[in-house]
Design an enzyme around this catalytic site. Structure first.
Site, PDB file in Angstrom:
ATOM      1  CB  CYS A  88      -0.961  -0.024   1.191  1.00  0.00           C
ATOM      2  SG  CYS A  88      -0.169   0.111   2.803  1.00  0.00           S
ATOM      3  CD  GLN A  89       1.615   6.204  -0.973  1.00  0.00           C
ATOM      4  OE1 GLN A  89       1.009   5.672  -1.902  1.00  0.00           O
ATOM      5  NE2 GLN A  89       2.718   6.876  -1.171  1.00  0.00           N
TER       6      GLN A  89
END
Length: 112
Positions: free
Chosen positions: A68-69
């Site tokens: 993810c980020q």
């Protein structure tokens, strides 16, 4: 160190190498608008909110690494995938670490 040697996490360099060699499947759990800003080449897209319905489409014959980020949502995704029997890992540091390490990114087509 080799692939998946530190418990339930993998670093971005190992994730990139594993994905490029076909030894693992890299799954991006970010939202489409986040992914549209840049993604790991060859990664599959399965937003966290749709993960449960999409887990059955992930391979069970090789490890799956979630990104993810920053690593928080992908840690949740990996934990859920392990509960259904997949060999799943979290990519530590997410796309922020990926970019800090200078790994290639691609800009997918327009977000759906």
């Amino acid at each position: 160190m080799g692939l998946f040697t530190r418990g339930h996490s993998i670093d971005v360099v190992e994730a990139s190498a594993g994905q490029r060699s076909g030894r693992l499947v890299l799954v991006d759990v970010r939202e489409p608008s986040e992914r549209a800003r840049g993604a790991a080449p060859g990664s599959r897209h399965l937003p966290l909110g749709r993960l449960e319905e999409g887990l059955g489409r992930l391979p069970a014959d090789r490890p799956v690494a979630f990104i993810c980020q920053s690593g928080r949502r992908s840690a949740m995704a990996a934990a859920l995938a392990r509960r259904v029997g997949l060999d799943a890992r979290n990519v530590s540091g997410g796309m922020r670490a990926w970019e800090r390490h200078g790994l290639d990114t691609t800009v997918p087509g327009e977000a759906r």
